[in-house]
Design a protein around this motif. Structure first.
Motif, PDB file in Angstrom:
ATOM      1  N   MET A   1       0.734  -1.189   0.096  1.00 29.23           N
ATOM      2  CA  MET A   1       0.009   0.194   0.090  1.00 29.23           C
ATOM      3  C   MET A   1       0.719   1.383   0.037  1.00 29.23           C
ATOM      4  SD  MET A   1      -2.982  -0.994   2.602  1.00 29.23           S
ATOM      5  CE  MET A   1      -3.849  -2.501   2.444  1.00 29.23           C
ATOM      6  N   ASN A   2       0.727   2.250  -0.852  1.00 26.62           N
ATOM      7  CA  ASN A   2       1.503   3.315  -0.986  1.00 26.62           C
ATOM      8  C   ASN A   2       0.959   4.472  -0.129  1.00 26.62           C
ATOM      9  OD1 ASN A   2      -0.897   4.474  -2.063  1.00 26.62           O
ATOM     10  ND2 ASN A   2       0.012   4.084  -4.354  1.00 26.62           N
ATOM     11  N   ILE A   3       1.610   5.631  -0.285  1.00 31.07           N
ATOM     12  CA  ILE A   3       1.576   6.950   0.717  1.00 31.07           C
ATOM     13  C   ILE A   3       0.064   7.370   0.382  1.00 31.07           C
ATOM     14  CG2 ILE A   3       2.449   8.655  -1.214  1.00 31.07           C
ATOM     15  CD1 ILE A   3       3.569   9.939   1.321  1.00 31.07           C
ATOM     16  N   GLN A   4      -0.455   7.104  -0.963  1.00 29.01           N
ATOM     17  CA  GLN A   4      -1.797   7.679  -1.164  1.00 29.01           C
ATOM     18  C   GLN A   4      -2.935   6.986  -0.355  1.00 29.01           C
ATOM     19  OE1 GLN A   4      -3.462   6.677  -5.125  1.00 29.01           O
ATOM     20  NE2 GLN A   4      -5.247   8.142  -4.976  1.00 29.01           N
ATOM     21  N   PHE A   5      -2.713   6.015   0.025  1.00 25.09           N
ATOM     22  CA  PHE A   5      -3.369   5.162   1.112  1.00 25.09           C
ATOM     23  C   PHE A   5      -3.177   5.431   2.733  1.00 25.09           C
ATOM     24  CE2 PHE A   5      -3.813   1.556   4.211  1.00 25.09           C
ATOM     25  CZ  PHE A   5      -5.253   1.446   3.935  1.00 25.09           C
ATOM     26  N   TRP A   6      -1.912   5.342   3.089  1.00 22.06           N
ATOM     27  CA  TRP A   6      -1.410   5.750   4.317  1.00 22.06           C
ATOM     28  C   TRP A   6      -1.575   7.258   4.942  1.00 22.06           C
ATOM     29  CZ3 TRP A   6      -1.646   1.739   7.535  1.00 22.06           C
ATOM     30  CH2 TRP A   6      -1.481   0.798   7.306  1.00 22.06           C
ATOM     31  N   SER A   7      -1.420   8.061   3.924  1.00 17.68           N
ATOM     32  CA  SER A   7      -1.470   9.409   4.600  1.00 17.68           C
ATOM     33  C   SER A   7      -2.883   9.760   5.167  1.00 17.68           C
ATOM     34  CB  SER A   7      -1.322  10.415   3.298  1.00 17.68           C
ATOM     35  OG  SER A   7      -1.263  11.798   3.757  1.00 17.68           O
ATOM     36  N   PRO A   8      -4.079   9.624   4.449  1.00 16.40           N
ATOM     37  CA  PRO A   8      -5.169   9.793   5.133  1.00 16.40           C
ATOM     38  C   PRO A   8      -5.463   9.108   6.556  1.00 16.40           C
ATOM     39  CG  PRO A   8      -5.620   9.339   2.938  1.00 16.40           C
ATOM     40  CD  PRO A   8      -4.379   9.188   3.333  1.00 16.40           C
ATOM     41  N   VAL A   9      -4.993   7.975   6.507  1.00 13.09           N
ATOM     42  CA  VAL A   9      -4.982   6.942   7.705  1.00 13.09           C
ATOM     43  C   VAL A   9      -4.354   7.325   8.931  1.00 13.09           C
ATOM     44  CG1 VAL A   9      -4.662   4.936   8.748  1.00 13.09           C
ATOM     45  CG2 VAL A   9      -5.214   4.831   6.429  1.00 13.09           C
ATOM     46  N   LEU A  10      -3.011   7.831   8.597  1.00 10.39           N
ATOM     47  CA  LEU A  10      -1.984   8.446   9.675  1.00 10.39           C
ATOM     48  C   LEU A  10      -2.716   9.857   9.981  1.00 10.39           C
ATOM     49  CD1 LEU A  10       1.456   7.389   8.171  1.00 10.39           C
ATOM     50  CD2 LEU A  10       0.090   6.395  10.124  1.00 10.39           C
ATOM     51  N   LEU A  11      -3.095  10.508   9.266  1.00  9.97           N
ATOM     52  CA  LEU A  11      -3.457  12.100   9.419  1.00  9.97           C
ATOM     53  C   LEU A  11      -4.699  11.893  10.349  1.00  9.97           C
ATOM     54  CD1 LEU A  11      -2.596  14.911   9.057  1.00  9.97           C
ATOM     55  CD2 LEU A  11      -4.527  14.736   7.181  1.00  9.97           C
ATOM     56  N   SER A  12      -5.945  10.789   9.855  1.00 13.50           N
ATOM     57  CA  SER A  12      -7.065  10.699  10.730  1.00 13.50           C
ATOM     58  C   SER A  12      -6.413  10.404  12.200  1.00 13.50           C
ATOM     59  CB  SER A  12      -7.764   9.590  10.208  1.00 13.50           C
ATOM     60  OG  SER A  12      -8.191  10.157   8.794  1.00 13.50           O
ATOM     61  N   LEU A  13      -5.607   9.417  12.415  1.00 16.25           N
ATOM     62  CA  LEU A  13      -5.533   8.740  13.675  1.00 16.25           C
ATOM     63  C   LEU A  13      -4.772   9.972  14.531  1.00 16.25           C
ATOM     64  CD1 LEU A  13      -4.067   5.378  12.875  1.00 16.25           C
ATOM     65  CD2 LEU A  13      -5.991   5.983  13.936  1.00 16.25           C
ATOM     66  N   GLN A  14      -3.896  10.801  13.958  1.00 16.65           N
ATOM     67  CA  GLN A  14      -3.262  11.959  14.591  1.00 16.65           C
ATOM     68  C   GLN A  14      -4.192  12.928  15.052  1.00 16.65           C
ATOM     69  OE1 GLN A  14      -0.320  13.072  11.743  1.00 16.65           O
ATOM     70  NE2 GLN A  14       1.212  11.446  11.949  1.00 16.65           N
ATOM     71  N   THR A  15      -4.941  13.156  14.174  1.00 21.72           N
ATOM     72  CA  THR A  15      -6.142  14.350  14.287  1.00 21.72           C
ATOM     73  C   THR A  15      -7.051  13.931  15.355  1.00 21.72           C
ATOM     74  OG1 THR A  15      -6.033  14.936  12.167  1.00 21.72           O
ATOM     75  CG2 THR A  15      -7.986  15.781  13.408  1.00 21.72           C
ATOM     76  N   ALA A  16      -7.516  12.801  15.350  1.00 19.35           N
ATOM     77  CA  ALA A  16      -8.413  12.158  16.559  1.00 19.35           C
ATOM     78  C   ALA A  16      -7.641  12.043  17.737  1.00 19.35           C
ATOM     79  CB  ALA A  16      -8.790  10.705  16.045  1.00 19.35           C
ATOM     80  N   ALA A  17      -6.357  11.691  17.904  1.00 20.99           N
ATOM     81  CA  ALA A  17      -5.572  11.725  19.167  1.00 20.99           C
ATOM     82  C   ALA A  17      -5.548  12.782  19.690  1.00 20.99           C
ATOM     83  CB  ALA A  17      -4.372  11.111  18.975  1.00 20.99           C
ATOM     84  N   VAL A  18      -5.100  14.064  18.859  1.00 20.58           N
ATOM     85  CA  VAL A  18      -4.890  15.207  19.602  1.00 20.58           C
ATOM     86  C   VAL A  18      -6.461  15.898  20.161  1.00 20.58           C
ATOM     87  CG1 VAL A  18      -4.307  17.617  19.041  1.00 20.58           C
ATOM     88  CG2 VAL A  18      -2.787  15.836  18.359  1.00 20.58           C
ATOM     89  N   ALA A  19      -7.381  15.683  19.170  1.00 20.41           N
ATOM     90  CA  ALA A  19      -8.709  16.075  19.488  1.00 20.41           C
ATOM     91  C   ALA A  19      -9.183  15.446  20.850  1.00 20.41           C
ATOM     92  CB  ALA A  19      -9.864  15.668  18.344  1.00 20.41           C
ATOM     93  N   LEU A  20      -8.554  14.330  21.035  1.00 17.67           N
ATOM     94  CA  LEU A  20      -9.075  13.247  22.249  1.00 17.67           C
ATOM     95  C   LEU A  20      -8.368  13.960  23.333  1.00 17.67           C
ATOM     96  CD1 LEU A  20     -10.702  10.842  23.490  1.00 17.67           C
ATOM     97  CD2 LEU A  20      -8.524   9.370  23.025  1.00 17.67           C
ATOM     98  N   ILE A  21      -7.049  14.230  23.408  1.00 15.91           N
ATOM     99  CA  ILE A  21      -6.755  15.123  24.496  1.00 15.91           C
ATOM    100  C   ILE A  21      -7.182  16.104  24.908  1.00 15.91           C
ATOM    101  CG2 ILE A  21      -4.553  16.138  25.127  1.00 15.91           C
ATOM    102  CD1 ILE A  21      -2.991  14.213  23.366  1.00 15.91           C
ATOM    103  N   ILE A  22      -7.755  17.268  23.807  1.00 17.94           N
ATOM    104  CA  ILE A  22      -8.501  18.330  24.075  1.00 17.94           C
ATOM    105  C   ILE A  22      -9.719  18.005  24.851  1.00 17.94           C
ATOM    106  CG2 ILE A  22      -9.408  20.304  23.064  1.00 17.94           C
ATOM    107  CD1 ILE A  22      -7.301  20.222  21.104  1.00 17.94           C
ATOM    108  N   VAL A  23     -10.461  17.059  24.185  1.00 16.25           N
ATOM    109  CA  VAL A  23     -12.026  17.049  24.715  1.00 16.25           C
ATOM    110  C   VAL A  23     -12.060  16.148  26.197  1.00 16.25           C
ATOM    111  CG1 VAL A  23     -12.741  16.874  22.570  1.00 16.25           C
ATOM    112  CG2 VAL A  23     -12.355  14.646  23.584  1.00 16.25           C
ATOM    113  N   VAL A  24     -10.802  15.339  26.275  1.00 20.09           N
ATOM    114  CA  VAL A  24     -10.854  14.576  27.871  1.00 20.09           C
ATOM    115  C   VAL A  24     -10.617  15.691  28.760  1.00 20.09           C
ATOM    116  CG1 VAL A  24      -9.544  13.139  29.006  1.00 20.09           C
ATOM    117  CG2 VAL A  24     -10.155  12.253  27.054  1.00 20.09           C
TER     118      VAL A  24
END
Length: 218
Positions: A1-24
């Motif tokens: 799987m190339n960067i076209q697939f992994w880029s949104p996956v990693l960005l989603s996980l990073q975004t959700a993780a930072v958002a989670l810290i804020i909302v907690v």
């Protein structure tokens, strides 16, 4: 799987993780404060805090543009601080995810705190514990199931955020393109194989998160 697939996956996980810290942090502190305080307009304020649960994501995105856009004092202040408008940036995606995920963490924390045995809290106060000590060593540990459920559901909601993110943060590959927006683009362009891969990732993550909440309440 190339960067076209992994880029949104990693960005989603990073975004959700930072958002989670804020909302907690915000959800737990605001739930504690709202339970402890009685004031005029409390019901209205709490309704506003929970409003993203029922508002269409596009409405949330519209309001975020109004609040953080270049024509608002908040938006202009952030632009001076960051050197660029906050719209169509990764922090904008984090803000959108945080706003839609916050009500779940807040409600879970409030439910957990209200279920704590008041006798245990009062006993610790009699023994000389301060209010923060009571909160840290009695209230939080006794609310752990509800808090954990809130964390799981908030992360899942942040991970799946689409409408507000698309309006406020845009869909810039490698910058603000999360899995939900990437799925939309892949579907529109007819790339069903790639769309299915991202759909599968989100479904698997969401399934195991919901399964974890079931075990918490079993």
């Amino acid at each position: 799987m190339n960067i076209q697939f992994w880029s949104p996956v990693l960005l989603s996980l990073q975004t959700a993780a930072v958002a989670l810290i804020i909302v907690v942090i915000l959800g737990v502190l605001l739930a504690k404060w709202m339970i402890a305080k009685n004031f005029k307009g409390k019901i209205i304020l709490e309704t506003l805090l929970l409003l993203p649960l029922v508002l269409p994501p596009t409405v949330v995105g519209f309001l975020l543009i109004i609040i953080f856009g270049r024509n608002s004092w908040i938006g202009s202040s952030l632009e001076q601080l960051l050197g660029q408008p906050i719209m169509f940036t990764w922090p904008a995606a984090v803000i959108a995810a945080s706003v839609v995920a916050f009500p779940m963490m807040y409600q879970s924390a409030k439910t957990g705190f209200l279920s704590v045995d008041k006798g245990a809290e009062e006993a610790s106060r009699i023994d000389g514990a301060s209010e923060w000590q009571v909160f840290l060593f009695i209230t939080l540990p006794l609310s752990i199931k509800a808090l954990t459920a809130g964390v799981i559901l908030s992360f899942a909601r942040a991970l799946g955020e689409f409408g507000a993110t698309l309006m406020f943060a845009g869909n810039l590959p490698g910058k603000t393109q999360t899995m939900p927006t990437a799925i939309y683009v892949a579907f529109e362009s007819g790339n069903m194989e790639l769309a299915w891969l991202w759909v599968s990732v989100i479904m698997v993550i969401s399934f195991f998160m919901l399964l974890a909440t079931r075990f918490l309440h079993s």
